[in-house]
Motif scaffolding. Structure first.
Motif, PDB file in Angstrom:
ATOM      1  N   UNK A  41       0.830  -1.200   0.000  1.00 59.38           N
ATOM      2  CA  UNK A  41       0.000   0.000   0.000  1.00 59.38           C
ATOM      3  C   UNK A  41       0.867   1.253   0.000  1.00 59.38           C
ATOM      4  N   UNK A  42       0.325   2.289  -0.611  1.00 60.78           N
ATOM      5  CA  UNK A  42       0.756   3.646  -0.266  1.00 60.78           C
ATOM      6  C   UNK A  42      -0.220   4.086   0.811  1.00 60.78           C
ATOM      7  N   UNK A  43       0.258   4.227   2.053  1.00 60.64           N
ATOM      8  CA  UNK A  43      -0.601   4.463   3.207  1.00 60.64           C
ATOM      9  C   UNK A  43      -0.303   5.814   3.848  1.00 60.64           C
ATOM     10  N   UNK A  44      -1.235   6.259   4.675  1.00 57.41           N
ATOM     11  CA  UNK A  44      -1.063   7.527   5.386  1.00 57.41           C
ATOM     12  C   UNK A  44      -1.021   7.268   6.886  1.00 57.41           C
ATOM     13  N   UNK A  45      -0.025   7.827   7.555  1.00 58.48           N
ATOM     14  CA  UNK A  45       0.073   7.707   9.010  1.00 58.48           C
ATOM     15  C   UNK A  45      -1.048   8.507   9.662  1.00 58.48           C
ATOM     16  N   UNK A  46      -1.765   7.871  10.611  1.00 57.66           N
ATOM     17  CA  UNK A  46      -2.891   8.540  11.268  1.00 57.66           C
ATOM     18  C   UNK A  46      -2.557   8.978  12.691  1.00 57.66           C
ATOM     19  N   UNK A  47      -2.426   8.001  13.590  1.00 54.76           N
ATOM     20  CA  UNK A  47      -2.179   8.371  14.986  1.00 54.76           C
ATOM     21  C   UNK A  47      -1.278   7.337  15.650  1.00 54.76           C
ATOM     22  N   UNK A  52       3.183   1.491  22.877  1.00 52.99           N
ATOM     23  CA  UNK A  52       3.399   0.314  22.038  1.00 52.99           C
ATOM     24  C   UNK A  52       4.410   0.567  20.928  1.00 52.99           C
ATOM     25  N   UNK A  53       4.822   1.805  20.758  1.00 51.75           N
ATOM     26  CA  UNK A  53       5.784   2.120  19.710  1.00 51.75           C
ATOM     27  C   UNK A  53       5.257   1.855  18.327  1.00 51.75           C
ATOM     28  N   UNK A  54       3.936   2.018  18.142  1.00 48.32           N
ATOM     29  CA  UNK A  54       3.330   1.756  16.847  1.00 48.32           C
ATOM     30  C   UNK A  54       2.446   2.896  16.398  1.00 48.32           C
ATOM     31  N   UNK A  55       1.866   2.747  15.205  1.00 46.40           N
ATOM     32  CA  UNK A  55       0.990   3.773  14.658  1.00 46.40           C
ATOM     33  C   UNK A  55      -0.068   3.128  13.774  1.00 46.40           C
ATOM     34  N   UNK A  66       1.321  -0.412  12.230  1.00 46.85           N
ATOM     35  CA  UNK A  66       2.752  -0.500  11.944  1.00 46.85           C
ATOM     36  C   UNK A  66       3.532  -0.336  13.224  1.00 46.85           C
ATOM     37  N   UNK A  67       4.456  -1.231  13.485  1.00 46.01           N
ATOM     38  CA  UNK A  67       5.338  -1.129  14.643  1.00 46.01           C
ATOM     39  C   UNK A  67       6.631  -0.411  14.256  1.00 46.01           C
ATOM     40  N   UNK A  68       7.380   0.017  15.286  1.00 49.49           N
ATOM     41  CA  UNK A  68       8.687   0.655  15.084  1.00 49.49           C
ATOM     42  C   UNK A  68       8.555   1.852  14.128  1.00 49.49           C
ATOM     43  N   UNK A  69       7.960   2.919  14.650  1.00 49.93           N
ATOM     44  CA  UNK A  69       7.628   4.074  13.816  1.00 49.93           C
ATOM     45  C   UNK A  69       8.414   5.322  14.231  1.00 49.93           C
ATOM     46  N   UNK A  71      10.311   8.528  14.222  1.00 48.14           N
ATOM     47  CA  UNK A  71      10.486   9.554  13.207  1.00 48.14           C
ATOM     48  C   UNK A  71       9.316   9.720  12.266  1.00 48.14           C
ATOM     49  N   UNK A  72       8.261   8.902  12.425  1.00 52.08           N
ATOM     50  CA  UNK A  72       7.103   8.983  11.546  1.00 52.08           C
ATOM     51  C   UNK A  72       6.055   9.923  12.155  1.00 52.08           C
ATOM     52  N   UNK A  73       5.564  10.871  11.366  1.00 51.43           N
ATOM     53  CA  UNK A  73       4.608  11.861  11.854  1.00 51.43           C
ATOM     54  C   UNK A  73       3.233  11.631  11.246  1.00 51.43           C
ATOM     55  N   UNK A  74       2.163  11.930  11.994  1.00 46.87           N
ATOM     56  CA  UNK A  74       0.808  11.827  11.436  1.00 46.87           C
ATOM     57  C   UNK A  74       0.663  12.647  10.160  1.00 46.87           C
ATOM     58  N   UNK A  75      -0.021  12.062   9.173  1.00 47.73           N
ATOM     59  CA  UNK A  75      -0.200  12.713   7.886  1.00 47.73           C
ATOM     60  C   UNK A  75       0.841  12.341   6.855  1.00 47.73           C
ATOM     61  N   UNK A  76       1.929  11.719   7.280  1.00 49.46           N
ATOM     62  CA  UNK A  76       3.011  11.344   6.355  1.00 49.46           C
ATOM     63  C   UNK A  76       2.593  10.145   5.511  1.00 49.46           C
ATOM     64  N   UNK A  77       2.957  10.154   4.229  1.00 48.97           N
ATOM     65  CA  UNK A  77       2.687   9.039   3.335  1.00 48.97           C
ATOM     66  C   UNK A  77       3.885   8.090   3.324  1.00 48.97           C
ATOM     67  N   UNK A  78       3.614   6.789   3.243  1.00 47.23           N
ATOM     68  CA  UNK A  78       4.697   5.813   3.248  1.00 47.23           C
ATOM     69  C   UNK A  78       4.241   4.535   2.552  1.00 47.23           C
ATOM     70  N   UNK A  79       5.233   3.728   2.142  1.00 45.13           N
ATOM     71  CA  UNK A  79       4.961   2.436   1.534  1.00 45.13           C
ATOM     72  C   UNK A  79       5.043   1.354   2.596  1.00 45.13           C
ATOM     73  N   UNK A  80       4.022   0.502   2.648  1.00 47.14           N
ATOM     74  CA  UNK A  80       4.014  -0.594   3.619  1.00 47.14           C
ATOM     75  C   UNK A  80       3.515  -1.859   2.931  1.00 47.14           C
ATOM     76  N   UNK A  81       3.830  -3.001   3.548  1.00 45.73           N
ATOM     77  CA  UNK A  81       3.453  -4.299   2.976  1.00 45.73           C
ATOM     78  C   UNK A  81       2.756  -5.146   4.028  1.00 45.73           C
TER      79      UNK A  81
END
Length: 340
Positions: A41-47, A52-55, A66-69, A71-81
């Motif tokens: 997916x091309x996904x968007x970080x929400x909260x 738990x160190x996740x988002x 997603x675990x181990x996040x 440096x990841x900020x809400x609203x950021x787009x990222x690739x996930x599997x």
């Protein structure tokens, strides 16, 4: 029926694939309703989830986790599997470490370099495969793993597979901008069977072959909570919301070594039983009574059986009550939830 057979068919309108070895159901893939593992997916970080160190992420197929996040900020787009199947009502498990897997090759964008399966030990064969890969991957920035199926395989087929995975990885990585989207879907049962069951086998693909080759009868046993073991022992395998409970029974054997024999049989056959049923998460084994000195033998047998299993499983250890615990990846749909 002797030998290995791969049967590709449909059951209750779902695509499915069965691996039979000497007339016994050894593995089974079936199409479910959830997103397939391997989907990107091309996904968007929400909260973020504190503690738990996740988002939680937004995807076209619903929320993902997603675990181990760091440096990841809400609203950021990222690739996930997608890495596995979620429990009902929970978010899709995903990772940022993308893998593009086929029969002969696995593209690893986050791990540069060229590696060959350790099961291929012949130096001439390893050199042949390195030459094939270098010829295809010249100038590629991401890594590649050559799988054990490459051993003795046709050079053109291996090269074609390497090139296809390299091209797919490059295409996905170049498509990181935009709104949430499914960039590629995971492999269905028939394609997954071609990818994972690479040993020589007779292949049957006509409608009705599940019935003709005994797959439907084998599934009836698999759908039961009772799993027979050699020597007359048996298991009860029951899934709850919290865990999977496995109860080892000695059957009619009343000898002093009955418990140890039943537990060793459980250790050797449990990975197959869990695999066919699609069960994962926390596994608690209520072993039959046996001397504590035999526990190490049980662990060794279980560890050896899991080494050949396709799903990642961690041996957690013994509880104070004498049960043995496992933590198993939820890499498959639960068969009982799909077949009614």
């Amino acid at each position: 029926m002797k030998g290995r057979s791969i049967i590709l068919d449909h059951i209750q309108g779902r695509e499915a694939a069965a691996l039979m070895v000497n007339g016994k159901l050894e593995d089974f893939f079936i199409d479910g309703d959830a997103p397939l593992p391997g989907t990107v997916y091309r996904a968007r970080a929400d909260r973020p989830v504190k503690g738990q160190g996740g988002m939680f992420l937004s995807t076209p197929d619903g929320p993902a986790f997603l675990r181990q996040v760091k440096g990841l900020a809400p609203g950021q787009m990222l690739l996930v599997q997608v890495t596995g199947y979620a429990e009902p009502g929970k978010a899709i498990p995903v990772t940022q470490k993308l893998l593009f897997k086929s029969r002969y090759a696995i593209a690893t964008p986050d791990a540069p370099g060229l590696n060959i399966s350790r099961s291929i030990r012949d130096e001439e064969e390893r050199d042949r495969l390195l030459e094939i890969a270098h010829g295809v991957l010249e100038g590629a920035s991401h890594g590649m793993i050559l799988r054990s199926a490459c051993a003795g395989a046709d050079a053109d087929e291996v090269a074609e597979d390497i090139e296809a995975m390299a091209d797919l990885a490059a295409q996905i990585l170049a498509d990181a901008e935009g709104d949430t989207e499914v960039l590629t879907e995971g492999d269905g049962p028939h394609l997954r069977a071609w990818r994972e069951w690479s040993a020589p086998a007779d292949i049957y693909r006509e409608a009705g072959d599940f019935e003709h080759h005994g797959v439907l009868d084998a599934l009836e046993t698999t759908r039961s909570i009772r799993e027979p073991l050699p020597g007359g022992a048996y298991l009860f395998i029951e899934s709850t919301r919290a865990l999977v409970a496995v109860d080892v029974n000695t059957g009619n054997d009343t000898s002093l070594a009955a418990g140890t024999k039943a537990n060793i049989a459980c250790a050797k056959h449990l990975p197959r039983a869990l695999r066919l049923r699609g069960l994962g998460g926390q596994i608690v084994i209520d072993v039959a009574p046996m001397p504590k000195k035999d526990r190490s033998t049980f662990e060794s047998a279980l560890r050896g059986a899991l080494r050949a299993d396709s799903e990642d499983t961690i041996l957690v250890g013994w509880t104070n009550l004498g049960n043995f615990e496992l933590q198993r990846k939820r890499g498959r749909t639960v068969l009982a939830d799909l077949l009614t």
